[in-house]
Design an enzyme around this catalytic site. Structure first.
Site, PDB file in Angstrom:
ATOM      1  N   PHE A   1      50.149  46.775  40.653  1.00 10.04           N
ATOM      2  CA  PHE A   1      50.868  46.555  39.388  1.00 10.04           C
ATOM      3  C   PHE A   1      50.300  45.400  38.567  1.00 10.04           C
ATOM      4  O   PHE A   1      50.535  45.317  37.365  1.00 10.04           O
ATOM      5  CB  PHE A   1      52.371  46.357  39.648  1.00 10.04           C
ATOM      6  CG  PHE A   1      52.850  44.945  39.602  1.00 10.04           C
ATOM      7  CD1 PHE A   1      52.770  44.130  40.715  1.00 10.04           C
ATOM      8  CD2 PHE A   1      53.370  44.411  38.425  1.00 10.04           C
ATOM      9  CE1 PHE A   1      53.208  42.819  40.674  1.00 10.04           C
ATOM     10  CE2 PHE A   1      53.816  43.094  38.373  1.00 10.04           C
ATOM     11  CZ  PHE A   1      53.731  42.301  39.496  1.00 10.04           C
ATOM     12  N   LYS A   2      49.505  44.526  39.187  1.00  8.55           N
ATOM     13  CA  LYS A   2      48.921  43.412  38.442  1.00  8.55           C
ATOM     14  C   LYS A   2      48.072  43.909  37.266  1.00  8.55           C
ATOM     15  O   LYS A   2      47.899  43.193  36.285  1.00  8.55           O
ATOM     16  CB  LYS A   2      48.053  42.546  39.352  1.00  8.55           C
ATOM     17  CG  LYS A   2      48.740  42.028  40.609  1.00  8.55           C
ATOM     18  CD  LYS A   2      49.789  40.979  40.296  1.00  8.55           C
ATOM     19  CE  LYS A   2      50.242  40.199  41.522  1.00  8.55           C
ATOM     20  NZ  LYS A   2      50.973  41.000  42.520  1.00  8.55           N
ATOM     21  N   ASP A   3      47.553  45.133  37.402  1.00  6.67           N
ATOM     22  CA  ASP A   3      46.756  45.691  36.303  1.00  6.67           C
ATOM     23  C   ASP A   3      47.563  45.821  35.010  1.00  6.67           C
ATOM     24  O   ASP A   3      46.993  45.793  33.923  1.00  6.67           O
ATOM     25  CB  ASP A   3      46.235  47.089  36.665  1.00  6.67           C
ATOM     26  CG  ASP A   3      45.169  47.049  37.747  1.00  6.67           C
ATOM     27  OD1 ASP A   3      44.388  46.082  37.788  1.00  6.67           O
ATOM     28  OD2 ASP A   3      45.111  48.006  38.548  1.00  6.67           O
TER      29      ASP A   3
ATOM     30  N   LEU B   1      47.149  42.303  33.694  1.00  7.57           N
ATOM     31  CA  LEU B   1      45.794  41.731  33.671  1.00  7.57           C
ATOM     32  C   LEU B   1      44.795  42.602  32.928  1.00  7.57           C
ATOM     33  O   LEU B   1      43.683  42.175  32.652  1.00  7.57           O
ATOM     34  CB  LEU B   1      45.340  41.426  35.092  1.00  7.57           C
ATOM     35  CG  LEU B   1      45.992  40.134  35.616  1.00  7.57           C
ATOM     36  CD1 LEU B   1      45.891  40.033  37.122  1.00  7.57           C
ATOM     37  CD2 LEU B   1      45.379  38.912  34.952  1.00  7.57           C
TER      38      LEU B   1
END
Ligand code: PLP
Length: 495
Positions: A109-111, A114
């Site tokens: 989920f960091k995408d 980011l």
């Protein structure tokens, strides 16, 4: 819209300045002066694409970006890098809606944030006439590092350095990081756990002499960690989008409430859900799910935040955290936006590893519910969901799913639809997932497990994983904590 620090009254800066700085100079985090209300109705929003929703939400927080600038950032971030045009699809399985936040480049989920942060940051640099090269320093428990590397690799005017706990990330996570390409990237294994890495990075950020030294050589630090409001704001978007998807598909009556459950580590993702609620999204409860490092669960039960405990390595490493940085923002809000109070509590945390909030502040936590899952419960939940529905979830998502199951059984949830933030692709944690499914994984290679997982789940192996087996290992350096500063110096002098 201006941003204040959680620790000092006088600080008041624009969104683009807050994104560039990452962390406030006083050690505090930037917080919006007020939480804006959604301008369009939920019915209107439910007709919009992900990108359009992103614009409607983000413009309210990043109001010193022009429409053109913000749309440029959004369009370039949420494009074919994602393997589905929905960007964040909602999948129904076993009585809950799994909000799949893992369709970006690094399958976690960091995408979601980011992918856009490098655009926000370089745009902010231009707006503020920044001359220095931006140096991103990041501590990672596994997923942030890779997502930040993927976002910033070869972005002009930036360099990125990632520190990870060398024995605290999954094999796939590690391989993803050490094979990172891009001349402006550096990946370093640290002899310590995630909190050690994070504390080390924070120390560098607060080291005024070091910052001046680097400024003189043409560099300035910024942070891609979830403390950056440029991470937080894009994360609000998918809660609005998920709600509107339910509305569009008539799974909800107009104005109907939902519950949201988030597998939590640094408290960034669930804080975004909290902001979404305060913007007017009809969320009943924000359910904070922890793994065996259940500092947050204990905090929500007792009002006592106590990190003085054993650090446990679990199958959900991105949640193996004892100091949840973003909780400071919630503390600030429930203290009535009081920086002195917040600074006092954070001082206790850094000196004694503990603080206690009073009854009045505790009453501000009524929007939250909390639970945790043991390693056995997490594995059992992966198995249960797979056996009942054929849907495969990763261990982080399973922690949340298990908490929802338990709260339901305890009668603590009503019949409202529950949205579970599904934070990683099961392929990223193939070994844990196959072990949970009872596949006898000990003897097998990671690659073999990934293939088995694909056939068991009827899924295609994501490109992000497929590429890994062939990729060259480019980053081999391991260091101890005290070497961090010198390592940064060396990297910046190298090129
Ligand atoms: C980062 C991460 C989390 C925790 O999110 P926070 O915003 O730090 O609470 C949960 N699951 C996965 C897979 C992650 O990468």
């Amino acid at each position: 819209m201006y941003y204040n620090s959680t620790r000092t009254k006088e600080i008041r800066i624009t969104a683009s300045e807050a994104i560039l700085q990452g962390l406030s100079g006083d050690g505090g985090l930037f917080v919006p002066e007020y939480i804006p209300k959604l301008e369009k109705s939920l019915e209107e929003l439910s007709k919009l694409s992900y990108r359009e929703t992103a614009y409607e939400v983000m413009k309210l927080f990043l109001d010193d970006f022009t429409e053109e600038e913000l749309k440029y950032c959004i369009t370039n971030a949420y494009d074919e890098k994602f393997d589905t045009p929905e960007i964040a699809p909602l999948v129904y399985a076993d009585g809950a809606y799994y909000l799949e936040l893992f369709h970006g480049k690094t399958i976690a989920f960091k995408d979601m944030a980011l992918s856009i942060l490098p655009y926000l940051m370089t745009t902010a640099a231009k707006k503020n006439r920044i001359k220095e090269e931006i140096v991103i320093l990041t501590a990672t428990s596994g997923d942030t590092g890779k997502a930040a590397l993927a976002g910033f690799a070869d972005v002009k005017g930036t360099r990125i350095m990632v520190f990870y706990p060398k024995d605290g990330v999954s094999p796939v996570q590690k391989l993803q990081m050490v094979t990172q390409t891009g001349d402006n990237t550096s990946v370093i294994g640290v002899d310590g756990n995630f909190d050690d890495c994070q504390t080390g990075v924070k120390k560098l950020f607060n080291d005024e002499a070091f910052k001046e030294e680097l400024m003189a050589s043409g560099f300035r630090f910024s942070s891609a960690n979830s403390i950056n409001i440029g991470r937080l704001v894009p994360q609000i978007v998918y809660y609005v989008y998920a709600y509107c998807t339910l509305l569009k598909e008539e799974k909800l009556p107009s104005g109907g409430e939902i519950d949201v459950c988030v597998p939590t580590g640094n408290f960034g993702n669930i804080l975004a859900a909290y902001y979404a609620k305060r913007m007017g999204l009809p969320i009943r409860k924000l359910i904070c799910a922890s793994n065996e490092n259940k500092v947050l669960f204990d905090f929500f039960q007792t009002g006592d935040y106590n990190k003085n405990r054993e650090f446990i390595l679990t199958s959900s490493p991105s949640m193996d955290i004892l100091i949840s940085s973003n909780l400071e923002r919630l503390i600030y809000h429930i203290a009535g936006n009081d920086p002195e109070r917040t600074a006092g509590l954070m001082k206790q945390l850094s000196e004694n590893g503990e603080y206690l909030i009073d009854e009045k502040m505790r009453s501000g936590l009524s929007d939250f519910e909390a639970g945790y899952a043991t390693e056995e419960q997490t594995a059992a939940e992966i198995r249960r969901v797979y056996e009942d529905t054929g849907y495969v979830i990763d261990p982080h998502t399973a922690v949340a799913s298990s908490v929802v199951k338990e709260l339901r059984e305890a009668g603590a949830l009503s019949d409202l639809p529950v949205v579970i933030a599904s934070t990683a692709s099961p392929f990223k944690f193939a070994r844990s997932v196959m072990k949970a499914a009872g596949a006898g994984e000990e003897e097998k290679s990671d690659e073999a497990l990934v293939r088995e997982l694909a056939s068991a789940g009827g899924l295609a192996v994501p490109a992000a994983v497929e590429e890994l087996w062939k990729a060259e290992i480019r980053h081999k350096k391991n260091i101890s904590i005290p070497e961090m500063k010198e390592t940064v110096r060396v990297f910046l002098k190298e090129k």
